[in-house]
Design a protein around this motif. Structure first.
Motif, PDB file in Angstrom:
ATOM      1  N   HIS A   1       6.076   9.349  -7.962  1.00  0.00           N
ATOM      2  CA  HIS A   1       4.750   9.958  -8.113  1.00  0.00           C
ATOM      3  C   HIS A   1       4.718  11.340  -8.748  1.00  0.00           C
TER       4      HIS A   1
ATOM      5  N   HIS B   1       0.985   3.931  -3.100  1.00  0.00           N
ATOM      6  CA  HIS B   1       0.337   5.438  -2.610  1.00  0.00           C
ATOM      7  C   HIS B   1       1.104   6.351  -2.121  1.00  0.00           C
TER       8      HIS B   1
ATOM      9  N   HIS C   1       0.920  -1.306  -0.052  1.00  0.00           N
ATOM     10  CA  HIS C   1      -0.098  -0.145   0.106  1.00  0.00           C
ATOM     11  C   HIS C   1       0.968   1.282  -0.019  1.00  0.00           C
TER      12      HIS C   1
END
Length: 184
Positions: A154, A28, A24
C-alpha cells in the motif's frame, strides 16, 4: 457481560468465510504482505495442508456468526525447527475488542502446548499494529526483534515485529518426540 466466543476446529465448510476475511485483510490491511487475495480453492488447499499434518486450525463464532480464525503452522521448513510453530490470528473487523482474538490465541497456545511444541513465534506484519502486539504480550509473548522496512505494501515500507513465547517446558528440556508430521 459480553458472550464468550465459541471455538471449534475449522472444517471445510468454513473455508469461504476464512477466505473472505483473509481477502479483506489482503486488500485493505498490512497484516499480510500478499498483494492479491487467494481464492477459496487456494485457501482450502492451505487449510488442508495444515490440517492433514495435524496442525491446529480454529474458528471462532460470536453471536452465531463467523468471528475469526487462527492456526499454527511451521515456523520454518528445516527439520530443526519442528518444535516451533508460528501463529496466525484474524478477527472480523467489526468484532475487534470483543475477546475473539484473545480466545483464539489462548486456545491455540493450549493446543500447541498439548501437542508437544516448545516455542510459538508471532510474525506481526506491521510494526504499528499495537493491538496485535498487545494481544501477544498479554498472552506471554515478548518482542525479540524488529525487521525495519522488511516489506512493502500500500505504498509504504513496513516493519515486521517478531515475538516469541515458550510453550510447556520451552527450551529447558529436550523434546520427547516430533509433535506433528513435518512439512515436505
Amino acid at each position: 457481560m459480553a458472550a464468550a466466543p465459541l471455538l471449534r476446529d475449522a472444517v471445510e465448510a468454513d473455508v469461504p468465510a476464512i477466505a473472505a476475511l483473509y481477502a479483506h485483510q489482503v486488500e485493505h490491511g498490512v497484516a499480510t504482505y500478499e498483494y492479491g487475495a487467494p481464492d477459496p480453492a487456494e485457501m482450502r488447499q492451505r487449510w488442508r495442508y495444515l490440517a492433514d499434518r495435524g496442525f491446529p486450525y480454529l474458528v471462532a463464532e460470536l453471536d452465531g456468526r463467523f468471528a475469526g480464525y487462527a492456526y499454527a503452522g511451521p515456523y520454518r521448513g528445516r527439520i530443526g525447527y519442528q518444535w516451533t510453530v508460528e501463529d496466525t490470528v484474524y478477527v472480523q473487523p467489526d468484532l475487534h475488542g470483543r475477546g475473539v482474538g484473545h480466545a483464539l490465541l489462548q486456545a491455540l497456545i493450549e493446543r500447541c502446548t498439548g501437542m508437544g511444541f516448545r516455542q510459538m513465534v508471532a510474525v506481526i506484519g506491521d510494526g504499528d499494529n499495537r493491538a496485535s502486539i498487545a494481544l501477544h504480550e498479554r498472552l506471554g509473548f515478548r518482542a525479540v526483534g524488529v525487521f525495519r522496512g522488511l516489506g512493502r505494501k500500500h505504498g509504504r515500507w513496513l516493519d515486521t515485529v517478531q515475538m516469541q513465547r515458550p510453550l510447556g517446558e520451552g527450551d529447558r528440556t529436550p523434546p520427547s518426540s516430533t509433535a506433528v508430521a513435518w512439512p515436505d
